[in-house]
Write a protein that holds these residues in place. Structure first.
Motif, PDB file in Angstrom:
ATOM      1  N   ARG A 191       0.817  -1.200   0.000  1.00 10.97           N
ATOM      2  CA  ARG A 191       0.000   0.000   0.000  1.00 10.97           C
ATOM      3  C   ARG A 191       0.860   1.263   0.000  1.00 10.97           C
ATOM      4  O   ARG A 191       0.569   2.230  -0.700  1.00 10.97           O
ATOM      5  CB  ARG A 191      -0.928  -0.010   1.213  1.00 10.97           C
ATOM      6  CG  ARG A 191      -2.000   1.081   1.189  1.00 10.97           C
ATOM      7  CD  ARG A 191      -2.847   1.036   2.451  1.00 10.97           C
ATOM      8  NE  ARG A 191      -3.469  -0.265   2.630  1.00 10.97           N
ATOM      9  CZ  ARG A 191      -3.211  -1.086   3.665  1.00 10.97           C
ATOM     10  NH1 ARG A 191      -2.330  -0.741   4.576  1.00 10.97           N
ATOM     11  NH2 ARG A 191      -3.820  -2.240   3.743  1.00 10.97           N
ATOM     12  N   GLU A 192       1.921   1.263   0.801  1.00  9.50           N
ATOM     13  CA  GLU A 192       2.773   2.453   0.866  1.00  9.50           C
ATOM     14  C   GLU A 192       3.597   2.625  -0.403  1.00  9.50           C
ATOM     15  O   GLU A 192       3.921   3.740  -0.789  1.00  9.50           O
ATOM     16  CB  GLU A 192       3.693   2.367   2.087  1.00  9.50           C
ATOM     17  CG  GLU A 192       2.927   2.478   3.399  1.00  9.50           C
ATOM     18  CD  GLU A 192       3.849   2.519   4.595  1.00  9.50           C
ATOM     19  OE1 GLU A 192       5.080   2.519   4.396  1.00  9.50           O
ATOM     20  OE2 GLU A 192       3.344   2.546   5.730  1.00  9.50           O
ATOM     21  N   GLY A 193       3.956   1.526  -1.050  1.00 11.60           N
ATOM     22  CA  GLY A 193       4.586   1.597  -2.365  1.00 11.60           C
ATOM     23  C   GLY A 193       6.019   2.064  -2.413  1.00 11.60           C
ATOM     24  O   GLY A 193       6.570   2.272  -3.493  1.00 11.60           O
ATOM     25  N   TRP A 221      -3.994 -13.917  -1.913  1.00 10.27           N
ATOM     26  CA  TRP A 221      -3.549 -12.577  -2.293  1.00 10.27           C
ATOM     27  C   TRP A 221      -2.070 -12.611  -2.660  1.00 10.27           C
ATOM     28  O   TRP A 221      -1.663 -12.057  -3.683  1.00 10.27           O
ATOM     29  CB  TRP A 221      -3.784 -11.610  -1.131  1.00 10.27           C
ATOM     30  CG  TRP A 221      -3.482 -10.183  -1.483  1.00 10.27           C
ATOM     31  CD1 TRP A 221      -4.362  -9.255  -1.945  1.00 10.27           C
ATOM     32  CD2 TRP A 221      -2.203  -9.549  -1.427  1.00 10.27           C
ATOM     33  NE1 TRP A 221      -3.694  -8.066  -2.173  1.00 10.27           N
ATOM     34  CE2 TRP A 221      -2.374  -8.217  -1.861  1.00 10.27           C
ATOM     35  CE3 TRP A 221      -0.927  -9.975  -1.047  1.00 10.27           C
ATOM     36  CZ2 TRP A 221      -1.326  -7.309  -1.928  1.00 10.27           C
ATOM     37  CZ3 TRP A 221       0.122  -9.065  -1.120  1.00 10.27           C
ATOM     38  CH2 TRP A 221      -0.080  -7.753  -1.547  1.00 10.27           C
ATOM     39  N   TYR A 251      -0.360 -11.874  -6.259  1.00 12.35           N
ATOM     40  CA  TYR A 251       0.693 -10.861  -6.393  1.00 12.35           C
ATOM     41  C   TYR A 251       1.913 -11.468  -7.083  1.00 12.35           C
ATOM     42  O   TYR A 251       2.506 -10.855  -7.990  1.00 12.35           O
ATOM     43  CB  TYR A 251       1.075 -10.317  -5.015  1.00 12.35           C
ATOM     44  CG  TYR A 251       2.196  -9.301  -5.061  1.00 12.35           C
ATOM     45  CD1 TYR A 251       1.925  -7.951  -5.221  1.00 12.35           C
ATOM     46  CD2 TYR A 251       3.528  -9.698  -4.977  1.00 12.35           C
ATOM     47  CE1 TYR A 251       2.945  -7.012  -5.296  1.00 12.35           C
ATOM     48  CE2 TYR A 251       4.565  -8.780  -5.051  1.00 12.35           C
ATOM     49  CZ  TYR A 251       4.271  -7.433  -5.208  1.00 12.35           C
ATOM     50  OH  TYR A 251       5.290  -6.520  -5.283  1.00 12.35           O
ATOM     51  N   THR A 306      -3.705  -3.769  -4.791  1.00 13.92           N
ATOM     52  CA  THR A 306      -3.888  -2.336  -5.059  1.00 13.92           C
ATOM     53  C   THR A 306      -3.908  -2.115  -6.571  1.00 13.92           C
ATOM     54  O   THR A 306      -3.459  -2.948  -7.346  1.00 13.92           O
ATOM     55  CB  THR A 306      -2.728  -1.526  -4.448  1.00 13.92           C
ATOM     56  OG1 THR A 306      -1.521  -1.944  -5.053  1.00 13.92           O
ATOM     57  CG2 THR A 306      -2.640  -1.742  -2.948  1.00 13.92           C
ATOM     58  N   SER A 307      -4.410  -0.979  -6.984  1.00 11.36           N
ATOM     59  CA  SER A 307      -4.578  -0.714  -8.413  1.00 11.36           C
ATOM     60  C   SER A 307      -3.227  -0.714  -9.147  1.00 11.36           C
ATOM     61  O   SER A 307      -3.171  -1.001 -10.329  1.00 11.36           O
ATOM     62  CB  SER A 307      -5.263   0.649  -8.612  1.00 11.36           C
ATOM     63  OG  SER A 307      -4.501   1.676  -7.985  1.00 11.36           O
TER      64      SER A 307
END
Length: 267
Positions: A3-5, A32, A36, A263-264
């Protein structure tokens, strides 16, 4: 982390998180991580990521998903075969595990101690006594591996499940190392399934010495006494538990709730 990327997960991240999903039974998080790995190309670029995915699905009880990943692997190590064979054993798919072991040998892959432990577990679930005896004998003679206590435990379980209680007891008496609680527990459980009262009493005596706090051992024998109409002995065993302050552990359950989504940036 995703999420933080700031830092993208790599193969090391996945082989750390996937076993955690397997141990906790969190198949949602495991799926998940699998997705990924697939979307980022990590799934089949490094064999240990695919191995971790197979192992995770097996530990979560999703054998079909594990089998699909295993079949699609471009390269396999002995760990790949071990993960799938042990997964079949863990989930009670004995026949499939034995067949996969035979396929492994046909591919010229040399089994190790973990492989042999997994296939012996498969033999126990399949009731394949002759195959199990043959594999057990081959551990040292053919593969040059000294059988560990776990291999003996699998053989005791195999013989016990098949009702060969005397053979299982004889095997325990011949083990070159001191039998542990798992060995005697397997024999006691088999006695409960096959009404082997005399051997069950021997097993419980050993188990009380090894783990006097374990209520399950007392309950197994007490139930066996009750099933054979020996109510006085069943009552005495319950009284012994009270004198030794052995309490029956309450049951536990786990509910899986979280839902994981990519995430997108990685969809």
């Amino acid at each position: 982390m995703v999420r933080e990327g700031e830092v993208a997960p790599d193969d090391g991240t996945l082989v750390a998180v996937l076993p955690a999903c397997g141990r906790s039974g969190n198949v949602g998080a495991g799926r998940w991580a699998h997705e990924y790995a697939r979307k980022t190309g990590l799934l089949y670029s490094t064999v240990h990521v695919a191995n971790a995915v197979v192992d995770m699905y097996c530990k979560c009880g999703d054998v079909e998903s594990a089998r699909e990943v295993f079949k699609e692997m471009r390269q396999r190590s002995v760990v790949s075969w071990n993960a799938m064979i042990s997964g079949y054993s863990l989930n009670g798919h004995g026949v499939e595990g034995i067949e996969l072991f035979q396929e492994m040998r046909m591919h010229g892959v040399e089994p190790n101690a973990v492989t042999l432990l997994g296939v012996l577990g498969c033999c126990a679930h399949a009731g394949a006594v002759d195959a199990g005896r043959e594999i057990f004998q081959s551990i040292l003679s053919e593969h040059g591996i000294e059988p560990a206590i776990e291999h003996y435990g699998c053989m005791v379980d195999l013989l016990g499940r098949s009702g060969l209680l005397e053979d299982a007891h004889t095997l325990i008496q011949g083990i070159p190392m001191k039998p542990n609680a798992v060995i005697w527990g397997a024999l006691l459980s088999a006695c409960g399934a096959h009404a082997g009262l005399g051997i069950a009493e021997v097993a419980l005596k050993e188990l009380i010495d090894l783990e006097p706090w374990n209520s399950g051992n007392y309950v197994l024998l007490a139930n066996l006494y009750a099933e054979t109409g020996r109510w006085e002995e069943a009552g005495e065993l319950r009284r012994l538990m009270r004198r030794m302050s052995v309490n029956k552990d309450p049951g536990q359950s786990v509910i899986e709730e979280p839902v994981f989504q990519l995430t997108s940036a990685h969809q």
